[in-house]
Motif scaffolding. Structure first.
Motif, PDB file in Angstrom:
ATOM      1  N   ASP A 135      31.236  97.331  38.251  1.00 36.51           N
ATOM      2  CA  ASP A 135      31.547  98.743  38.990  1.00 36.51           C
ATOM      3  C   ASP A 135      32.863  98.882  39.810  1.00 36.51           C
ATOM      4  OD1 ASP A 135      28.979  99.278  38.253  1.00 36.51           O
ATOM      5  OD2 ASP A 135      28.263  98.452  39.909  1.00 36.51           O
ATOM      6  N   ALA A 136      34.015  97.853  39.574  1.00 38.67           N
ATOM      7  CA  ALA A 136      35.052  98.247  40.020  1.00 38.67           C
ATOM      8  C   ALA A 136      35.819  99.343  40.063  1.00 38.67           C
ATOM      9  CB  ALA A 136      36.084  97.071  39.554  1.00 38.67           C
ATOM     10  N   GLU A 137      36.314 100.030  41.095  1.00 41.94           N
ATOM     11  CA  GLU A 137      36.912 101.319  40.824  1.00 41.94           C
ATOM     12  C   GLU A 137      38.051 101.341  39.960  1.00 41.94           C
ATOM     13  OE1 GLU A 137      35.937  99.501  43.617  1.00 41.94           O
ATOM     14  OE2 GLU A 137      34.716 100.826  44.774  1.00 41.94           O
ATOM     15  N   LYS A 138      38.783 100.486  39.729  1.00 44.40           N
ATOM     16  CA  LYS A 138      40.095 100.456  38.956  1.00 44.40           C
ATOM     17  C   LYS A 138      39.887  99.366  38.079  1.00 44.40           C
ATOM     18  CE  LYS A 138      42.120 104.385  39.191  1.00 44.40           C
ATOM     19  NZ  LYS A 138      42.152 105.257  38.152  1.00 44.40           N
ATOM     20  N   LYS A 139      39.985  99.632  36.788  1.00 43.30           N
ATOM     21  CA  LYS A 139      40.082  98.403  35.675  1.00 43.30           C
ATOM     22  C   LYS A 139      41.399  98.607  34.753  1.00 43.30           C
ATOM     23  CE  LYS A 139      35.042  98.221  35.432  1.00 43.30           C
ATOM     24  NZ  LYS A 139      33.789  98.147  34.601  1.00 43.30           N
ATOM     25  N   PHE A 140      42.040  97.313  34.755  1.00 43.47           N
ATOM     26  CA  PHE A 140      43.053  97.303  33.818  1.00 43.47           C
ATOM     27  C   PHE A 140      42.882  96.287  32.872  1.00 43.47           C
ATOM     28  CE2 PHE A 140      44.891  99.309  37.815  1.00 43.47           C
ATOM     29  CZ  PHE A 140      45.362 100.299  37.196  1.00 43.47           C
ATOM     30  N   PHE A 141      43.670  96.467  31.763  1.00 44.71           N
ATOM     31  CA  PHE A 141      43.667  95.407  30.513  1.00 44.71           C
ATOM     32  C   PHE A 141      45.015  95.303  30.191  1.00 44.71           C
ATOM     33  CE2 PHE A 141      42.807  93.170  26.572  1.00 44.71           C
ATOM     34  CZ  PHE A 141      41.762  92.263  27.113  1.00 44.71           C
ATOM     35  N   LEU A 142      45.623  94.150  30.499  1.00 43.99           N
ATOM     36  CA  LEU A 142      47.016  94.085  30.222  1.00 43.99           C
ATOM     37  C   LEU A 142      47.181  93.229  29.014  1.00 43.99           C
ATOM     38  CD1 LEU A 142      48.878  93.205  33.622  1.00 43.99           C
ATOM     39  CD2 LEU A 142      48.278  95.282  32.753  1.00 43.99           C
ATOM     40  N   VAL A 143      47.950  93.634  27.977  1.00 39.50           N
ATOM     41  CA  VAL A 143      48.546  93.087  26.709  1.00 39.50           C
ATOM     42  C   VAL A 143      49.909  93.004  26.572  1.00 39.50           C
ATOM     43  CG1 VAL A 143      46.074  93.574  25.681  1.00 39.50           C
ATOM     44  CG2 VAL A 143      48.108  95.026  25.295  1.00 39.50           C
ATOM     45  N   ALA A 144      50.297  91.932  25.751  1.00 40.45           N
ATOM     46  CA  ALA A 144      51.576  91.873  25.474  1.00 40.45           C
ATOM     47  C   ALA A 144      51.773  91.018  24.124  1.00 40.45           C
ATOM     48  CB  ALA A 144      52.207  90.952  26.588  1.00 40.45           C
ATOM     49  N   ASP A 145      52.658  91.136  23.342  1.00 39.23           N
ATOM     50  CA  ASP A 145      52.790  90.485  22.295  1.00 39.23           C
ATOM     51  C   ASP A 145      52.781  89.051  22.452  1.00 39.23           C
ATOM     52  OD1 ASP A 145      54.533  90.584  19.621  1.00 39.23           O
ATOM     53  OD2 ASP A 145      55.522  89.131  20.768  1.00 39.23           O
ATOM     54  N   GLN A 146      52.184  88.188  21.428  1.00 38.27           N
ATOM     55  CA  GLN A 146      51.965  86.707  21.713  1.00 38.27           C
ATOM     56  C   GLN A 146      53.212  86.051  22.258  1.00 38.27           C
ATOM     57  OE1 GLN A 146      49.758  84.862  18.752  1.00 38.27           O
ATOM     58  NE2 GLN A 146      48.117  84.479  20.205  1.00 38.27           N
ATOM     59  N   LYS A 147      54.306  86.239  21.319  1.00 42.34           N
ATOM     60  CA  LYS A 147      55.665  85.278  21.437  1.00 42.34           C
ATOM     61  C   LYS A 147      56.078  85.887  22.827  1.00 42.34           C
ATOM     62  CE  LYS A 147      57.581  83.639  17.249  1.00 42.34           C
ATOM     63  NZ  LYS A 147      57.078  84.233  16.178  1.00 42.34           N
ATOM     64  N   GLU A 148      56.266  86.871  22.993  1.00 41.95           N
ATOM     65  CA  GLU A 148      56.785  87.668  24.208  1.00 41.95           C
ATOM     66  C   GLU A 148      55.837  86.647  25.492  1.00 41.95           C
ATOM     67  OE1 GLU A 148      59.167  89.334  25.261  1.00 41.95           O
ATOM     68  OE2 GLU A 148      58.445  89.347  27.758  1.00 41.95           O
ATOM     69  N   ARG A 149      54.538  86.574  25.511  1.00 38.40           N
ATOM     70  CA  ARG A 149      53.777  85.826  26.597  1.00 38.40           C
ATOM     71  C   ARG A 149      54.064  84.465  26.368  1.00 38.40           C
ATOM     72  NH1 ARG A 149      48.566  85.938  25.296  1.00 38.40           N
ATOM     73  NH2 ARG A 149      48.545  86.970  23.267  1.00 38.40           N
ATOM     74  N   ALA A 150      54.152  83.739  25.330  1.00 38.90           N
ATOM     75  CA  ALA A 150      54.644  82.444  25.351  1.00 38.90           C
ATOM     76  C   ALA A 150      56.131  82.143  25.765  1.00 38.90           C
ATOM     77  CB  ALA A 150      54.408  82.018  23.913  1.00 38.90           C
ATOM     78  N   GLN A 151      57.002  82.990  25.757  1.00 41.08           N
ATOM     79  CA  GLN A 151      58.476  83.060  26.029  1.00 41.08           C
ATOM     80  C   GLN A 151      58.369  83.201  27.570  1.00 41.08           C
ATOM     81  OE1 GLN A 151      60.873  83.087  24.034  1.00 41.08           O
ATOM     82  NE2 GLN A 151      62.075  82.506  25.868  1.00 41.08           N
ATOM     83  N   ARG A 152      57.383  84.054  28.326  1.00 43.66           N
ATOM     84  CA  ARG A 152      57.242  84.241  29.697  1.00 43.66           C
ATOM     85  C   ARG A 152      56.664  82.917  30.402  1.00 43.66           C
ATOM     86  NH1 ARG A 152      54.201  90.153  29.962  1.00 43.66           N
ATOM     87  NH2 ARG A 152      55.812  91.363  29.073  1.00 43.66           N
ATOM     88  N   ARG A 153      55.570  82.565  29.697  1.00 46.07           N
ATOM     89  CA  ARG A 153      55.048  81.163  30.362  1.00 46.07           C
ATOM     90  C   ARG A 153      56.121  80.170  30.263  1.00 46.07           C
ATOM     91  NH1 ARG A 153      49.522  80.807  31.273  1.00 46.07           N
ATOM     92  NH2 ARG A 153      49.850  82.394  33.149  1.00 46.07           N
ATOM     93  N   HIS A 154      57.073  79.916  29.114  1.00 42.72           N
ATOM     94  CA  HIS A 154      57.896  78.671  29.080  1.00 42.72           C
ATOM     95  C   HIS A 154      59.107  79.088  30.013  1.00 42.72           C
ATOM     96  CE1 HIS A 154      61.617  76.939  26.700  1.00 42.72           C
ATOM     97  NE2 HIS A 154      60.779  76.003  27.132  1.00 42.72           N
ATOM     98  N   GLU A 155      59.663  80.334  30.454  1.00 45.56           N
ATOM     99  CA  GLU A 155      60.663  80.487  31.515  1.00 45.56           C
ATOM    100  C   GLU A 155      60.019  80.138  32.744  1.00 45.56           C
ATOM    101  OE1 GLU A 155      63.514  82.003  31.632  1.00 45.56           O
ATOM    102  OE2 GLU A 155      63.467  82.011  29.352  1.00 45.56           O
ATOM    103  N   GLU A 156      58.629  80.387  32.928  1.00 43.94           N
ATOM    104  CA  GLU A 156      58.079  80.168  34.216  1.00 43.94           C
ATOM    105  C   GLU A 156      57.911  78.466  34.580  1.00 43.94           C
ATOM    106  OE1 GLU A 156      54.337  83.046  34.848  1.00 43.94           O
ATOM    107  OE2 GLU A 156      53.661  81.026  34.626  1.00 43.94           O
ATOM    108  N   ILE A 157      57.809  77.780  33.510  1.00 37.57           N
ATOM    109  CA  ILE A 157      57.537  76.359  33.921  1.00 37.57           C
ATOM    110  C   ILE A 157      58.729  75.197  33.347  1.00 37.57           C
ATOM    111  CG2 ILE A 157      55.030  76.547  33.788  1.00 37.57           C
ATOM    112  CD1 ILE A 157      55.262  74.925  30.995  1.00 37.57           C
ATOM    113  N   LYS A 158      59.779  76.110  32.822  1.00 36.29           N
ATOM    114  CA  LYS A 158      60.862  75.164  32.123  1.00 36.29           C
ATOM    115  C   LYS A 158      61.679  74.408  33.232  1.00 36.29           C
ATOM    116  CE  LYS A 158      64.615  78.250  30.881  1.00 36.29           C
ATOM    117  NZ  LYS A 158      64.924  78.933  29.932  1.00 36.29           N
TER     118      LYS A 158
END
Ligand code: C5P
Length: 221
Positions: A135-158
């Motif tokens: 019953d949350a007042e606002k619901k979001f579902f975020l998506v992004a291209d799989q390669k882009e998501r892996a790239q972001r994770r890589h940036e975060e931890i490299k």
């Protein structure tokens, strides 16, 4: 008010959720780190992540708290700051295995509902809009291209883990997506009434600005 933000790994959820929470002066509850904490603790105790009984026992006895930090919020597990160790993709993969455990989910969902019961919280995860706070007042579902998501994770931890290659992260992320989308209990699916945002071509500030606009005026309790 509860703001639910769901989506696959690396879609930008935790970064935007934290920014939105601080803009609105809401609590931020990062549910993924709770499954990561259970996975980490089971690993430390030498428990096989597939051992449903013993992993459920870990979930029953673990204490997880969120505390304000200098840059990011801290995840305190049994009184110890585990923020940096929980973020690795290896723990992410183990988290996906323990998150498929029905008993673990029941315990974590109850804790999450308890943490959000007073409202004014931004909560991110995989099942917030479908199971934890339907019953949350606002619901979001975020998506992004799989390669882009892996790239972001890589940036975060490299910087901290230079030995981990992009290819390895991409492979682990693909596997985690598959497990999250195909598990029997609470698979990753968008809530019917969620707003879908594709963040592939967007920067964080634009995503946050759009979401804040969609949330609209917030009345504190
Ligand atoms: O969001 P994060 O990548 O930290 O989540 C780690 C794992 O925990 C996910 O891949 C998923 O398997 C599990 N999870 C979940 N339900 C949530 C949050 C995370 O099953 N609400």
């Amino acid at each position: 008010m509860i703001i639910a933000i769901d989506g696959p790994a690396g879609s930008g959820k935790s970064t935007v959720a934290q920014l939105i929470a601080s803009r609105l002066n809401f609590k931020y509850i990062e549910t993924g780190s709770m499954y990561r904490a259970v996975a980490w603790k089971a690993q430390q105790a030498g428990i096989d992540p597939g051992d449903t009984e013993r992993v459920a026992e870990v979930a029953r006895t673990i204490s997880i708290e969120f505390q304000p930090g200098a840059e990011r919020q801290k995840v305190m597990v049994d009184g110890e700051d585990l923020t940096p160790v929980l973020k690795t993709e290896t723990i992410g993969r183990l988290a996906a295995i323990v998150a498929a455990n029905k008993a673990v989910r029941e315990i974590m969902v109850a804790q999450q509902q308890n943490m959000g019961q007073n409202g004014n919280a931004v909560m991110d995860g995989r099942d917030i809009g479908t199971v934890v706070f339907p019953d949350a007042e606002k619901k979001f579902f975020l998506v992004a291209d799989q390669k882009e998501r892996a790239q972001r994770r890589h940036e975060e931890i490299k910087a901290k883990h230079p030995e981990v290659t992009f290819e390895r992260i991409y492979e682990q992320l693909q596997q985690r997506d598959y497990e999250d989308e195909n598990r029997e209990v609470s698979p990753l699916v968008p809530a019917k009434d969620s707003i879908r945002l594709d963040t592939t071509q967007m920067n964080i500030d634009d995503v946050v600005a759009q979401m804040i606009e969609m949330i609209g005026p917030v009345h504190s309790q």
